[in-house]
Scaffold this active site. Structure first.
Site: not given
Ligand code: MEV
Length: 344
Positions: A13, A141, A152
């Site tokens: 993704k 996560e 994500d």
């Molecule tokens: C990390 O892929 C994306 C961020 O926005 C962190 C999150 O949304 O948890 C940096």
């Protein structure tokens, strides 16, 4: 329990817009990619079930009869997202991992066993099963960066193109089939530290950083609007708007302090080929995306990929909007995937 090979995949993704801002309650747009990671679960005539997670080098085998004889009611107690120490102990007993197994691998196997014992007896997953997978992915996560927004895990579970806002997920209706380059700078980054860095900058310079986050929010909303229009009737002008949004967001992300020299280089290299890029995800290295407009000649795309590869980056061409986590039949997988899974 399992009587046939079980093949499961999840999409890669990317976040189109809204990374970091989403942690502060703003909108993010995320899409599943047509790049998938697979696992195969296979019962043997010897009464064993094998787990193969080739991407992290895990191979394990368990006795099906033993799994069948387990009283799994312990899994149904309490909150599924915060297993009790007793539940974890029972899962560890079942997993039987060697003492020197790395913590990350150990956790992957325990999470797998939890899900397997809870839902993998089924041939199809219900919405509730997917919700369970999503909750567990969210816990993964949390281990990686403490305070994830949830975007994500949501997009990898549900697939497609999602709008994510304060835990509320909606699918974009009819997203256009965008082609992108996904480039891995191979510069390691620490998501936890990057997320904390943005928070600190917001605390230190609220008058400066809060408007940046508001502007990123507006970029996500504008992108959503344009993608909606493109789903109806795609036109080149809309791609030009998407490119402008990419450039503006990339500058904002730099101002938030999550850029990196490798990402600047990625943007410059693609710009020299007339293409627009931004970091995706946490930044500080990691990956960037480049929009491929329709009508681009393939030699031009190949030349861009070659230029990125010459910088030491890995570059893949792919499209957005893939299905979420899925069960497959062995015959539906292409031969390269079958081979990676050790033949079927
Ligand atoms: C990390 O892929 C994306 C961020 O926005 C962190 C999150 O949304 O948890 C940096």
């Amino acid at each position: 329990m399992l009587s046939e090979v079980l093949l499961v995949s999840a999409p890669g993704k990317v976040i189109l817009h809204g990374e970091h801002a989403v942690v502060h309650g703003k909108v993010a747009l995320a899409v599943a990619l047509n790049l998938r990671t697979f696992l195969r679960l296979q019962p043997h005539s010897n009464g064993k079930v094998d787990l193969s997670l080739p991407n992290i080098g895990i191979k394990r085998a368990w006795d099906v009869a033993r799994l069948q004889s387990l009283d799994t009611s312990f899994l149904e107690q309490g909150d599924v997202t915060t297993p009790t120490p007793e539940q974890v102990e029972k899962l560890k007993e079942v997993a039987g991992l060697p003492d020197d197994c790395a913590v990350t691998k150990r956790l992957a196997v325990l999470a797998f066993l939890y899900l397997y014992l809870s839902i993998c007896r089924k041939q199809r997953w219900t919405k509730e099963d997917l919700e369970l997978i999503n909750k567990w992915a969210f816990q993964g996560e949390r281990m990686i960066h403490g305070n994830p927004s949830g975007v994500d895990n949501a997009v990898s579970t549900w697939g497609g193109a999602l709008r994510y806002h304060q835990g509320k997920i909606s699918s974009l209706k009819r997203p256009p089939a965008l082609q992108i380059l996904l480039t891995n700078t191979k510069v390691p980054r620490n998501t936890r530290a990057l997320v904390a860095g943005v928070r600190n900058r917001l605390l230190k310079f609220p008058e400066i950083v809060a408007p940046l986050l508001t502007s990123i929010d507006a970029i996500s909303l504008e992108c959503e609007r344009v993608l909606g229009e493109m789903g109806e009737a795609p036109a080149l002008e809309q791609y030009l708007v998407l490119e402008e949004l990419i450039d503006m967001n990339q500058h904002h992300l730099n101002a938030l302090g999550v850029g990196h020299a490798s990402l600047d280089q990625l943007c410059q290299v693609t710009r020299a080929h007339g293409l627009h890029s931004k970091l995706t995800g946490a930044g500080g290295g990691g990956c960037g995306i480049t929009l491929l407009k329709p009508g681009l000649e393939q030699p031009e795309v190949e030349a861009t990929k070659q230029a990125l590869t010459s910088c030491g980056f890995d570059c893949l061409e792919t499209s957005i909007g893939a299905p979420g986590v899925s069960i497959h039949s062995a015959t539906s997988l292409d031969s390269r995937v079958q081979q990676a899974l050790g033949g079927l």
